[in-house]
Design an enzyme around this catalytic site. Structure first.
Site, PDB file in Angstrom:
ATOM      1  N   HIS A  18      17.774  22.279  13.286  1.00  0.00           N
ATOM      2  CA  HIS A  18      17.576  20.967  12.649  1.00  0.00           C
ATOM      3  C   HIS A  18      17.507  21.118  11.121  1.00  0.00           C
ATOM      4  CE1 HIS A  18      15.431  19.766  16.593  1.00  0.00           C
ATOM      5  NE2 HIS A  18      16.482  18.974  16.527  1.00  0.00           N
ATOM      6  N   LYS A  42      12.080  10.830  27.199  1.00  0.00           N
ATOM      7  CA  LYS A  42      12.238  12.287  27.250  1.00  0.00           C
ATOM      8  C   LYS A  42      10.928  13.007  27.558  1.00  0.00           C
ATOM      9  CE  LYS A  42      16.236  14.044  24.731  1.00  0.00           C
ATOM     10  NZ  LYS A  42      16.649  14.943  23.616  1.00  0.00           N
ATOM     11  N   ARG A  91      26.404  21.241  18.188  1.00  0.00           N
ATOM     12  CA  ARG A  91      26.365  22.662  18.510  1.00  0.00           C
ATOM     13  C   ARG A  91      27.613  23.041  19.289  1.00  0.00           C
ATOM     14  NH1 ARG A  91      20.422  21.792  20.607  1.00  0.00           N
ATOM     15  NH2 ARG A  91      21.478  19.824  20.846  1.00  0.00           N
TER      16      ARG A  91
HETATM   17  P1  ADP Z   1      17.828  13.814  20.372  1.00  0.00           P
HETATM   18  O1  ADP Z   1      16.824  13.613  21.457  1.00  0.00           O
HETATM   19  O2  ADP Z   1      18.131  12.559  19.606  1.00  0.00           O
HETATM   20  O3  ADP Z   1      19.084  14.536  20.802  1.00  0.00           O
HETATM   21  P2  ADP Z   1      17.078  16.276  19.047  1.00  0.00           P
HETATM   22  O4  ADP Z   1      15.837  16.518  18.249  1.00  0.00           O
HETATM   23  O5  ADP Z   1      17.247  17.079  20.282  1.00  0.00           O
HETATM   24  O6  ADP Z   1      17.088  14.733  19.317  1.00  0.00           O
HETATM   25  O7  ADP Z   1      18.367  16.525  18.134  1.00  0.00           O
HETATM   26  C1  ADP Z   1      18.621  15.760  16.976  1.00  0.00           C
HETATM   27  C2  ADP Z   1      20.017  16.075  16.458  1.00  0.00           C
HETATM   28  O8  ADP Z   1      20.076  17.417  15.987  1.00  0.00           O
HETATM   29  C3  ADP Z   1      21.131  15.975  17.493  1.00  0.00           C
HETATM   30  O9  ADP Z   1      22.293  15.465  16.857  1.00  0.00           O
HETATM   31  C4  ADP Z   1      21.352  17.394  17.921  1.00  0.00           C
HETATM   32  O10 ADP Z   1      22.669  17.601  18.401  1.00  0.00           O
HETATM   33  C5  ADP Z   1      21.135  18.115  16.600  1.00  0.00           C
HETATM   34  N1  ADP Z   1      20.761  19.511  16.771  1.00  0.00           N
HETATM   35  C6  ADP Z   1      19.683  20.004  17.403  1.00  0.00           C
HETATM   36  N2  ADP Z   1      19.660  21.356  17.361  1.00  0.00           N
HETATM   37  C7  ADP Z   1      20.769  21.729  16.673  1.00  0.00           C
HETATM   38  C8  ADP Z   1      21.355  22.976  16.301  1.00  0.00           C
HETATM   39  N3  ADP Z   1      20.787  24.136  16.652  1.00  0.00           N
HETATM   40  N4  ADP Z   1      22.514  22.966  15.609  1.00  0.00           N
HETATM   41  C9  ADP Z   1      23.110  21.799  15.290  1.00  0.00           C
HETATM   42  N5  ADP Z   1      22.627  20.585  15.613  1.00  0.00           N
HETATM   43  C10 ADP Z   1      21.480  20.538  16.291  1.00  0.00           C
END
Ligand code: ADP
Length: 159
Positions: A18, A42, A91
């Site tokens: 993030h 979630k 990712r």
């Molecule tokens: P959500 O529940 O909205 O998916 P997340 O906190 O899981 O929230 O992710 C927020 C955003 O960050 C999403 O677009 C996710 O794909 C991206 N993201 C999370 N981890 C990574 C990573 N390691 N590399 C690139 N993008 C990431």
């Protein structure tokens, strides 16, 4: 004109993946508002307040980044902060389907807001909040994959 993007997510917890997305986003816009979603569907491990605190502490020294909690429509949050873009990270191909649906839906709700995707560094392609939670709950060391404020909270969970 100040260009502002919203970076929404659950951040349960925030990871270095993030953080990398945010830092890349700062090359594209002047300010980023990180929207920490309540996301009861979630069933997050960390409550909203704790997730928000971890994000705030992570970027405490970065004046171009602000973190807020939200529970309503993302486009409303964008309006509130005058943001013209939504930032998301990709990712693997497996992220695409959900991201595509969300971007398309948000575009339906407001044509003027553009969703922008960035890819995190290769080292972080395997990093997800879910794996961080699972590994940490089994006593694994995730300190090289999350910001320091998260390391402390994860330790707190096991004690
Ligand atoms: P959500 O529940 O909205 O998916 P997340 O906190 O899981 O929230 O992710 C927020 C955003 O960050 C999403 O677009 C996710 O794909 C991206 N993201 C999370 N981890 C990574 C990573 N390691 N590399 C690139 N993008 C990431």
């Amino acid at each position: 004109m100040t260009r502002i993007a919203i970076y929404p997510g659950t951040f349960d917890p925030i990871t270095l993946g993030h953080v990398d997305v945010v830092l890349r986003g700062l090359k594209l816009v002047d300010r980023i508002v990180i929207g920490v979603a309540e996301n009861t569907a979630k069933r997050p491990l960390f409550d909203l307040q704790t997730r928000l605190e971890m994000v705030k502490e992570t970027f405490a020294d970065e004046s171009r980044i602000k973190a807020v909690a939200f529970s309503g429509l993302l486009v409303e949050l964008a309006h509130e902060f005058g943001a013209g873009a939504i930032l998301r990270g990709l990712r693997a191909a497996s992220d695409f389907e959900y991201e595509f649906q969300m971007a398309t839906m948000n575009r339906r709700l407001d044509e003027s807001i553009e969703t922008v995707f960035v890819m995190a560094r290769e080292d972080y392609t395997f990093v997800s909040s879910r794996f961080i939670r699972e590994i940490a709950s089994m006593g694994g060391d995730v300190s090289s994959l999350v910001p320091r404020p998260v390391v402390q909270r994860l330790h707190g969970l096991r004690n």
